[in-house]
Scaffold this motif. Structure first.
Motif, PDB file in Angstrom:
ATOM      1  N   ARG A 143       0.802  -1.222   0.000  1.00 38.09           N
ATOM      2  CA  ARG A 143       0.000   0.000   0.000  1.00 38.09           C
ATOM      3  C   ARG A 143       0.837   1.276   0.000  1.00 38.09           C
ATOM      4  NH1 ARG A 143      -2.524   2.771   4.202  1.00 38.09           N
ATOM      5  NH2 ARG A 143      -1.964   1.167   5.725  1.00 38.09           N
ATOM      6  N   GLY A 144       2.085   1.200   0.399  1.00 42.93           N
ATOM      7  CA  GLY A 144       2.864   2.417   0.543  1.00 42.93           C
ATOM      8  C   GLY A 144       2.481   3.159   1.809  1.00 42.93           C
ATOM      9  N   VAL A 145       3.172   4.279   2.050  1.00 41.97           N
ATOM     10  CA  VAL A 145       2.938   5.075   3.254  1.00 41.97           C
ATOM     11  C   VAL A 145       2.937   6.547   2.869  1.00 41.97           C
ATOM     12  CG1 VAL A 145       3.733   5.652   5.585  1.00 41.97           C
ATOM     13  CG2 VAL A 145       4.203   3.372   4.645  1.00 41.97           C
ATOM     14  N   ARG A 146       1.986   7.286   3.401  1.00 40.48           N
ATOM     15  CA  ARG A 146       1.994   8.740   3.239  1.00 40.48           C
ATOM     16  C   ARG A 146       1.747   9.374   4.601  1.00 40.48           C
ATOM     17  NH1 ARG A 146      -2.497   9.900   0.192  1.00 40.48           N
ATOM     18  NH2 ARG A 146      -1.323   9.493  -1.727  1.00 40.48           N
ATOM     19  N   PHE A 147       2.636  10.286   5.015  1.00 41.08           N
ATOM     20  CA  PHE A 147       2.390  11.016   6.252  1.00 41.08           C
ATOM     21  C   PHE A 147       2.835  12.466   6.098  1.00 41.08           C
ATOM     22  CE2 PHE A 147       6.772   9.605   6.916  1.00 41.08           C
ATOM     23  CZ  PHE A 147       7.376  10.657   7.591  1.00 41.08           C
ATOM     24  N   LEU A 148       2.363  13.291   7.017  1.00 37.94           N
ATOM     25  CA  LEU A 148       2.665  14.719   7.022  1.00 37.94           C
ATOM     26  C   LEU A 148       3.387  15.060   8.324  1.00 37.94           C
ATOM     27  CD1 LEU A 148      -0.844  16.051   5.886  1.00 37.94           C
ATOM     28  CD2 LEU A 148       1.048  15.271   4.437  1.00 37.94           C
ATOM     29  N   LEU A 316       8.806   1.688   6.885  1.00 41.47           N
ATOM     30  CA  LEU A 316       9.107   2.890   7.665  1.00 41.47           C
ATOM     31  C   LEU A 316       9.171   2.622   9.153  1.00 41.47           C
ATOM     32  CD1 LEU A 316       9.299   6.055   7.884  1.00 41.47           C
ATOM     33  CD2 LEU A 316       6.793   6.048   8.020  1.00 41.47           C
ATOM     34  N   ASP A 317      10.227   3.130   9.788  1.00 41.74           N
ATOM     35  CA  ASP A 317      10.306   3.316  11.233  1.00 41.74           C
ATOM     36  C   ASP A 317      10.498   4.805  11.498  1.00 41.74           C
ATOM     37  OD1 ASP A 317      10.042   0.634  11.813  1.00 41.74           O
ATOM     38  OD2 ASP A 317      12.167   0.298  12.219  1.00 41.74           O
ATOM     39  N   VAL A 318       9.768   5.330  12.478  1.00 41.30           N
ATOM     40  CA  VAL A 318       9.899   6.735  12.876  1.00 41.30           C
ATOM     41  C   VAL A 318      10.516   6.782  14.265  1.00 41.30           C
ATOM     42  CG1 VAL A 318       8.716   8.919  13.281  1.00 41.30           C
ATOM     43  CG2 VAL A 318       7.882   7.368  11.493  1.00 41.30           C
ATOM     44  N   PHE A 319      11.690   7.400  14.372  1.00 44.45           N
ATOM     45  CA  PHE A 319      12.407   7.526  15.631  1.00 44.45           C
ATOM     46  C   PHE A 319      12.119   8.912  16.202  1.00 44.45           C
ATOM     47  CE2 PHE A 319      14.420   4.439  12.981  1.00 44.45           C
ATOM     48  CZ  PHE A 319      14.722   3.391  13.842  1.00 44.45           C
ATOM     49  N   SER A 358      16.752  -1.782  13.303  1.00 48.81           N
ATOM     50  CA  SER A 358      15.674  -1.530  12.353  1.00 48.81           C
ATOM     51  C   SER A 358      15.913  -2.249  11.033  1.00 48.81           C
ATOM     52  CB  SER A 358      15.530  -0.027  12.100  1.00 48.81           C
ATOM     53  OG  SER A 358      14.574   0.222  11.085  1.00 48.81           O
ATOM     54  N   ARG A 359      14.868  -2.865  10.514  1.00 45.92           N
ATOM     55  CA  ARG A 359      14.917  -3.490   9.195  1.00 45.92           C
ATOM     56  C   ARG A 359      14.012  -2.746   8.211  1.00 45.92           C
ATOM     57  NH1 ARG A 359      18.651  -4.585  11.272  1.00 45.92           N
ATOM     58  NH2 ARG A 359      19.529  -6.619  11.878  1.00 45.92           N
ATOM     59  N   ALA A 360      13.505  -1.599   8.608  1.00 46.70           N
ATOM     60  CA  ALA A 360      12.653  -0.820   7.724  1.00 46.70           C
ATOM     61  C   ALA A 360      13.461  -0.244   6.566  1.00 46.70           C
ATOM     62  CB  ALA A 360      11.984   0.315   8.501  1.00 46.70           C
ATOM     63  N   VAL A 361      12.826  -0.075   5.429  1.00 46.38           N
ATOM     64  CA  VAL A 361      13.492   0.522   4.263  1.00 46.38           C
ATOM     65  C   VAL A 361      13.922   1.947   4.596  1.00 46.38           C
ATOM     66  CG1 VAL A 361      13.191   1.222   1.860  1.00 46.38           C
ATOM     67  CG2 VAL A 361      12.187  -0.933   2.666  1.00 46.38           C
ATOM     68  N   TRP A 362      13.042   2.706   5.275  1.00 42.05           N
ATOM     69  CA  TRP A 362      13.335   4.098   5.616  1.00 42.05           C
ATOM     70  C   TRP A 362      13.288   4.288   7.124  1.00 42.05           C
ATOM     71  CZ3 TRP A 362      15.436   7.040   2.089  1.00 42.05           C
ATOM     72  CH2 TRP A 362      15.220   6.729   0.744  1.00 42.05           C
ATOM     73  N   LYS A 363      14.233   5.062   7.608  1.00 48.54           N
ATOM     74  CA  LYS A 363      14.359   5.347   9.035  1.00 48.54           C
ATOM     75  C   LYS A 363      14.310   6.862   9.195  1.00 48.54           C
ATOM     76  CE  LYS A 363      17.223   1.261   8.964  1.00 48.54           C
ATOM     77  NZ  LYS A 363      16.980   1.056   7.507  1.00 48.54           N
ATOM     78  N   VAL A 364      13.132   7.358   9.503  1.00 45.53           N
ATOM     79  CA  VAL A 364      12.937   8.794   9.684  1.00 45.53           C
ATOM     80  C   VAL A 364      13.304   9.162  11.115  1.00 45.53           C
ATOM     81  CG1 VAL A 364      11.186  10.587   9.915  1.00 45.53           C
ATOM     82  CG2 VAL A 364      11.246   9.158   7.865  1.00 45.53           C
ATOM     83  N   ILE A 365      14.254  10.074  11.253  1.00 44.09           N
ATOM     84  CA  ILE A 365      14.648  10.578  12.568  1.00 44.09           C
ATOM     85  C   ILE A 365      13.905  11.889  12.786  1.00 44.09           C
ATOM     86  CG2 ILE A 365      16.551  11.281  14.049  1.00 44.09           C
ATOM     87  CD1 ILE A 365      18.386   9.528  12.317  1.00 44.09           C
ATOM     88  N   ALA A 366      12.903  11.837  13.665  1.00 40.16           N
ATOM     89  CA  ALA A 366      12.044  12.989  13.933  1.00 40.16           C
ATOM     90  C   ALA A 366      12.676  13.802  15.052  1.00 40.16           C
ATOM     91  CB  ALA A 366      10.645  12.525  14.320  1.00 40.16           C
TER      92      ALA A 366
END
Length: 528
Positions: A143-148, A316-319, A358-366
């Motif tokens: 499905r993919g991921v979309r966030f703001l 996605l993982d969000v840190f 983390s094994r997520a494709v993307w690792k967003v560091i918030a």
């Protein structure tokens, strides 16, 4: 490109709202709920969902009086065969707020929920249900991921302006139908009173909705709570909260501008009778935990914390960082040894450990503060600094030492797909960090994207510090300070991860949703 085969939350929510107006509630509260004409609990502040995972989520509500919180969930907005969750008793000890944890949910499923508030002495007497929806995270990537993301709400005295339709940016964000919203801090401005009017440069007048708690700086627990309630007077925000789940972090204005642990407010700041920041921060933290559904800050969590990792399927993982609670004092930031830094030693080790796992494709560091933008601390009489950078373009000093350690770790552990997102500085920009331009070179290239404010004063772009070699690829900021939301410069960012290719697209957007800048990043790379 992958497509989303599911109905949008916006249309789903409209259906839920329509259904709730005429629903017949199940009899588990009693034989048949009795809607009293008066005296029944009301949920006038709406509902929120937060920290959603594949199989769980948190639902929040506030009552206007003592009540039992009850949540019902269903697969459709008709609420046939609902599942029922008995939540907490809501009372004065939590300002009549409460959160119910839903568990055992199916992954990648649209969850419709409604919150009922029941009279503790007569469970047949319930208020009108309030509905919301969220989608649990997927186990696959189809499905993919979309966030703001964005931050900075009701700052510099610019509050809810009925003449402009209130916080209109939330309407534009809702139209994009994101999976979740990441708020990067400054959810309130506890140190920023809101008056009925403010003069604008063109001679016109900005009008604010006002409340007693927003008439002065927040010091008491009641005043901090009132700051969070203030934003929930905005209908755009309430509709958004019911449609889009959140991931919330905090920064300084939840307590006081540029605060740090152990700080004592100067005697010259006569707005405050309580001078201990630690006392104020404890009150603010309690109110913050009461007004947002945050998985690590629930009642009874003795070691509750803001920093955490939220996993959104394999993509996605969000840190979520906390760059406020564990920092050292704001200073000239030029020390050559700094084990505490802006994260504290324990949080830094946690972040390194979780990034490596983390094994997520993307690792967003918030991050609630930027890395290479120089943010001075005007609250101090001497030239101290508030964020990481201090304007010295040479080798890492002060808080930069901790960030250098982290960047080195990411490189040598070959951790792929890291992207930094932040707010705080009240403009929008994209910075690319490159070791060939930097004084410190033991790291791989990465991007940092800045957005905000949501509804606050806008400010000119901050100077860059060359220690990590940032290049400002895009920026939109005013040339004057504290430009009101009526003057524009209100921003949010979008991240869209394609389920097929794994590409991550960042779009920096204006208040009305107009795209200002786009950057596409490729998956599987340590740096880019």
């Amino acid at each position: 490109m992958s497509h989303r085969p599911f109905p949008g939350r916006r249309s789903v929510l409209r259906g839920s709202l329509a259904a709730s107006a005429a629903l017949t509630l199940p009899g588990a509260l009693g034989a048949a709920p009795a809607f009293a004409l008066s005296g029944r609990p009301k949920a006038g502040w709406g509902v929120q969902a937060g920290d959603v995972t594949a199989h769980s989520g948190l639902v929040w509500v506030r009552s206007d009086r003592p009540a039992r919180m009850i949540v019902e969930t269903a697969a459709t907005e008709s609420f046939r065969n609902p599942r029922r969750w008995q939540g907490p008793l809501l009372g004065a000890d939590t300002d009549f707020t409460g959160t119910t944890r839903l568990h055992g949910l199916s992954a990648d499923e649209q969850i419709h929920y409604r919150v009922l508030l029941a009279d503790p002495d007569d469970p047949r007497r319930t208020g009108e249900p309030v509905t919301g929806t969220f989608r649990t995270t997927p186990l696959g990537r189809r499905r993919g991921v979309r966030f703001l993301w964005s931050g900075d709400l009701a700052g510099q005295g610019w509050g809810i302006n009925p003449d402009l339709g209130g916080y209109r940016i939330y309407e534009a964000m809702a139209k994009l139908d994101p999976d979740f919203f990441l708020c990067s801090g400054d959810n309130i401005y506890a140190d920023g009173p809101i008056s009925a009017t403010q003069a604008l440069p063109d001679g016109s007048t900005w009008r604010n909705i006002t409340t007693e708690e927003k008439s002065k700086v927040a010091e008491t627990l009641a005043e901090y709570r009132g700051n969070f309630r203030y934003n929930l007077l905005d209908e755009n925000l309430k509709r958004f909260n019911a449609q889009v789940p959140s991931i919330i972090q905090w920064d300084d204005h939840e307590v006081r501008n540029n605060w740090y642990p152990g700080e004592v407010i100067a005697s010259t700041d006569t707005r405050y009778t309580e001078k201990s920041i630690d006392v104020l921060a404890a009150r603010a933290r309690r109110a913050f935990s009461e007004y947002f559904p945050i998985s690590t800050l629930q009642p009874g969590d003795r070691d509750g914390r803001v920093y955490r990792v939220m996993r959104h399927g394999p993509l996605l993982d969000v840190f979520v960082l906390d760059m406020r609670t564990y920092r050292n004092a704001n200073s000239a930031d030029n020390q050559t040894v700094d084990p505490q830094g802006i994260l504290g030693a324990e949080q830094l080790e946690w972040l390194k450990r979780e990034l490596a796992r983390s094994r997520a494709v993307w690792k967003v560091i918030a991050a609630d503060m930027p890395l290479g933008l120089v943010v001075p601390d005007p609250m101090e009489s001497k030239p101290n600094f508030e964020a990481v950078a201090q304007g010295d373009p040479g080798a890492p000093l002060g808080r930069e030492l901790q960030i250098a350690e982290l960047l080195r770790f990411i490189k040598h552990r070959k951790i792929t797909g890291t992207v930094w997102l932040t707010a705080d500085v009240h403009h929008t920009s994209a910075q690319h960090y490159q070791p060939s331009r930097a004084a410190f070179t033991d790291f791989e290239p990465f991007w940092e994207f800045v957005s905000g404010p949501l509804n606050a004063g806008a400010f000119p772009a901050n100077a860059l510090d060359n220690t990590f070699g940032p290049e400002r690829v895009f920026v939109k900021a005013p040339t004057a300070s504290n430009v009101s939301p009526a003057g524009g410069y209100q921003f949010f960012g979008e991240v869209d991860i394609d389920g097929d290719s794994g590409e991550l697209t960042v779009r920096l957007r204006e208040q009305d949703g107009t795209v200002l800048f786009t950057q596409v990043l490729q998956p599987g790379r340590v740096g880019q």
